[in-house]
Scaffold this active site. Structure first.
Site, short mmCIF file in Angstrom:
data_model
loop_
_atom_site.label_atom_id
_atom_site.label_comp_id
_atom_site.label_asym_id
_atom_site.label_seq_id
_atom_site.Cartn_x
_atom_site.Cartn_y
_atom_site.Cartn_z
N GLU A 472 0.86 -1.18 0.00
CA GLU A 472 0.00 0.00 0.00
C GLU A 472 0.90 1.23 0.00
O GLU A 472 1.20 1.78 -1.04
CB GLU A 472 -0.95 -0.02 1.21
N GLU A 759 -2.49 0.67 13.38
CA GLU A 759 -3.60 1.06 12.51
C GLU A 759 -4.94 0.86 13.20
O GLU A 759 -5.86 1.67 13.05
CB GLU A 759 -3.56 0.22 11.23
#
Length: 894
Positions: A472, A759
């Site tokens: 990502e 996260e």
């Protein structure tokens, strides 16, 4: 003694190769004299420093200007030209009329016009495919310089990455250059002073090309998102001792060969076979008769722009904190190293082995319960490096064109003795000046702050990314929108965020929509999402506004106002009745309050709240820029959106021409179940009538208490939640959330040994183990947004929006919770600002340092005056206006 120091141009000291034609200058007054301030200045700029020695200037003499301004002063002299170096200094008059002269600084202009570039884009025939990588091409050019050399500059860029050397010497200390932009719009170039690398006679320049962001795997997509193969554009300009000029530029005369770097990719890793090294390949006497001619490539129709912000560098090194753990199998040596810190970069390997020995390096942020690497959260990112020994004694190797996110390193198939010295972690990120420091009496909160800082380091690699380890690593707009205030406290991010604001403007489409990530890629391809949705796309306004507040930088507002306005037009067009992302809206309705815990805030409520907030900011921005009519229009828009918000979401009834609200509840529960984020946004964005605000705070607190003093907010609500509580009389609840150690909370990950921000609130729990590996980063700065509250509320260092950039500061610490001491330090553009307090024996002891040429308003944390001393003398009142200097307030019977 007073000195004038820290002269900067566009936030940097002596920048080489900028393309800002009216660069802004700044300086600091350094003195311990109380009340020190600037009353006037005079700037001198010259083409030769000799002019300044004589007190003269051939390019600009501002004359004596009566002003206390010492930041962001635009150059206003003779027009600047490509390649021009300008020397400058400043004379400052203090509050007593005494003059103080600075030393001399300089800046140098790069290449301003496309015509200044005379070379061709070059590369090689081999290009690879969407999933297949190719070896890194080595390019070289031999040339002769007749006579002595006066000066030399290398202007260089690439689609892909480059590593350059001249006569065997590495050029510069940058890594991963030229960085990441939308290569369909622009590419940065760098400028190096290479005078000392050249010599009269025979010379050679060598360049290795890597895939990087332009050619390699990007996000969760395949390779070649911007270009099919790496491109190089460079020109070496040499000024000879006799005054003549020689330019060596990229053209068809360059040669290439493939060598030891077998493949490279930012996500996948790097493979290097030292047996294939070509000693002396970048030196003049190397035999390149078997090398191939390069291919002249079509010039991309994009802008070539200078690098005006920070570059990426090797910032520090980390050694393992313990001996490597032997996890060998019967036929395969395997060792795991713990660097003690989740970091971003790569490793340097030191060892010796027979020629042809191939070792593998793998990386992970955390370990599985059995002590093996946890890599399932990397998804399709291979994140693996391979090295083949050449067998010539001790060898050192560090990859060139990749980076990883990791704490743990696994070394496989190395036959030699393994020690802590075998592996060294090389930390890489954009070279930003550390500016902030926060520390308090709670070790867990201190670790939280360290985790925030390391999360920022690891995700500020030219672009503010979401995560640094999996497939990502993109510039998510929502993540940086919630974190930018904290980011600007930890580091000087002005140049970094100025660059990224241009990335956002480049990503904006013709409608005005701003996508979920910037730089953007895959534009127009299946799955491309042009609108980032609420709290993500709004970064186009919120981030430049925050940089303005933190640095007093009006130019970032000027440069981005068109993109902001275009975005507002798009949002209004798609928000009938001022309700943004209503259920019937057919476009992208956004991510909502991403990763909230059992609390689903309606996306149209989030969208409408951010539309109101955007309108409020745009009204302020337009006013600052002197756009009076537009300011009035946006003020009215805010009022209209606020009214629409009330009509749709609040409990109220209309009687005659007045609207009254329920005294028993805030939100219309027939529409949705109220959430912490709903209350937080409504309060923080000023969307509630005054009579409802106390009730909203009370209902918010009830929800927190119902969850046993836990938050439920996700990415959208968490940044504002503690600020809302402390601003509305519930400091106790804000501190309770700060000190909470069970999940979801800021400290839960700290208690589990985290060294960066996770996260997810529950990235790993004792009950369930790891969260969904499809999205479970252990280095994700978004929830680190609590850092701003630590500085502004706990330490008490807050911006005054009327005098941004810390020209005037609000100092208002709010002690609470279990804390008995806290200290915040911030290196502002004026100097270091300090707020340090401690509580002992019922006494509040507060030390302040206000830098020269600034002022502050100091608020003692009590409602009524008690026994107060200021610098040892009795003082009255709880609010004090103070000038530059050091102060100590002591409050007895606190």
């Amino acid at each position: 003694m007073t000195t004038i120091a820290n002269l900067i141009c566009e936030y940097r000291a002596n920048p080489l190769g900028i393309d800002v034609t009216a660069p802004r200058l700044g300086w600091q007054m350094q003195t311990e004299h109380p009340g020190a301030r600037q009353t006037a200045y005079r700037l001198f700029a010259a083409s030769d420093p000799v002019w300044l020695t004589d007190g003269k200037a051939d390019l600009w003499d501002s004359g004596k200007i009566e002003s206390d301004r010492s930041t962001h002063i635009p150059y206003d002299g003779q027009p600047l030209k490509s390649r021009q170096r300008m020397y400058w200094n400043v004379t400052v008059w203090d509050e007593n009329g005494m003059a103080h002269q600075s030393d001399t600084a300089w800046f140098e202009i790069g290449l301003l016009e496309r015509e200044n570039w005379i070379g061709n884009w070059i590369g090689v025939e081999l290009r690879g495919g969407p999933r297949s990588m190719i070896p890194a091409p080595y390019l070289r050019k031999a040339f002769v310089l007749p006579g002595t050399i006066k000066s030399a500059r290398l202007y260089i860029t690439a689609l892909g990455l480059y590593a350059c050397s001249i006569n065997g010497q590495t050029v510069g200390d940058h890594v991963l250059s030229p960085g990441w932009t939308d290569y369909t719009r622009r590419v940065h170039y760098q400028v190096y002073d290479v005078t000392d690398s050249l010599r009269g006679g025979e010379n050679a320049i060598g360049v290795i090309l890597g895939d990087g962001w332009a050619v390699g795997h990007l996000g969760w997509s395949h390779r070649q998102q911007y270009a099919e193969r790496p491109h190089l554009l460079a020109q070496l300009e040499v000024r000879m001792g006799d005054g003549s000029a020689i330019t060596i530029a990229t053209d068809s005369s360059w040669k290439y060969q493939f060598g030891p770097l077998l493949n490279n990719d930012l996500l996948m890793g790097e493979e290097y076979d030292a047996r294939l090294e070509m000693p002396g390949w970048d030196s003049p006497h190397f035999d390149d008769s078997t090398w191939h001619n390069v291919k002249v490539l079509d010039a991309p129709e994009i802008a070539l722009v200078a690098t005006n912000g920070p570059v990426m560098r090797r910032i520090q090194e980390l050694k393992p904190i313990s001996d490597p753990v032997d996890k060998s199998r019967s036929s395969s040596p395997r060792y795991i190293f713990d660097l003690g810190q989740n970091m971003v970069g790569r490793v340097r390997l030191k060892g010796s082995a027979p020629a042809g020995t191939n070792i593998t390096l793998r990386f992970a942020e955390v370990l599985n319960p059995d002590g093996s690497l946890y890599t399932t959260n990397l998804r399709n990112a291979r994140a693996t490096d391979y090295y083949t020994f050449k067998g010539n004694g001790e060898e050192l190797w560090e990859p060139t064109f990749t980076f990883h996110g990791f704490r743990y390193v696994e070394l496989t198939d190395y036959p030699g003795t393994v020690t802590r010295d075998t592996i060294t972690g090389i930390v890489i990120h954009s070279d930003m000046l550390p500016t902030g420091d926060f520390e308090c009496s709670d070790p867990l909160v201190n670790q939280l702050q360290r985790n925030i800082v390391w999360g920022q380091k690891g995700n500020f690699v030219d672009v503010p990314t979401d995560c640094p380890q999996r497939d990502e690593r993109m510039g998510w707009t929502g993540d940086i929108q919630v974190f930018v205030r904290t980011a600007a406290l930890n580091f000087d991010v002005a140049g970094f965020m100025t660059k990224w604001a241009q990335d956002v403007a480049d990503a904006q489409d013709e409608r005005g929509a701003v996508p979920i990530v910037a730089p953007v890629f895959g534009r127009g391809k299946p799955g491309y999402r042009g609108d980032g949705g609420p709290a993500w796309a709004d970064a186009v306004i919120i981030c430049p506004w925050t940089i303005y507040l933190c640095y007093g930088d009006q130019r970032i507002l000027e440069n981005n106002y068109a993109a902001m306005s275009k975005f507002m037009d798009f949002v209004l067009t798609t928000s009938p009745g001022y309700i943004r992302c209503a259920p019937e809206y057919e476009g992208w309705r956004g991510f909502g309050d991403w990763l909230s815990i059992n609390a689903d805030t309606p996306r149209d409520l989030i969208g409408t709240a951010f539309l109101a907030y955007d309108a409020s900011l745009m009204a302020q921005i337009a006013s600052i820029l002197g756009k009076t009519d537009e300011a009035a229009r946006y003020h009215k828009l805010f009022a209209d959106v606020k009214a629409a918000f009330a009509a749709r979401y609040l409990v109220g009834h209309k009687a005659a021409d007045t609207l009254s609200y329920s005294s028993s509840q805030v939100f219309n529960t027939d529409l949705f179940t109220p959430t912490q984020t709903a209350y937080t946004l409504a309060l923080h964005f000023d969307l509630l009538p005054e009579e409802l605000r106390p009730l909203a705070v009370a209902e918010l607190v009830v929800d927190i208490e119902r969850r046993d003093l836990h938050l439920s907010t996700g990415f959208v609500g968490s940044p504002y939640l503690p600020h809302v509580l402390s601003a509305h009389g519930r400091l106790d609840i804000a501190y309770a959330l700060l000190h909470q150690k069970t999940w979801p909370s800021w400290l839960y990950s700290v208690t589990q040994g985290a060294t960066t921000i996770w996260e997810r609130w529950d990235g790993w729990t004792e009950e369930k183990g790891f969260q969904d590996p499809g999205m479970n980063s252990f280095n994700h700065y978004a929830y680190g947004s609590i850092g701003a509250w630590l500085y502004t509320t706990v330490a008490g260092i807050e911006i005054d929006p009327k005098q941004p950039g810390h020209k005037h500061v609000i100092l208002r610490p709010q002690p609470g919770g279990d804390l008995t001491a806290a200290c915040g330090k911030l290196k502002t553009l004026f100097g270091e600002l300090v707020s340090e307090w401690k509580i002992a024996d019922n006494t509040f002891d507060w030390t302040l340092v206000v830098p020269p040429n600034t002022t502050a308003t100091a608020y003692l944390p009590m409602k009524t005056a008690r026994s107060i001393t200021l610098n040892g003398a009795p003082a009255e009142g709880t609010v004090h206006e103070i000038t530059a200097g050091k102060y100590r307030f002591v409050v007895s019977n606190f």
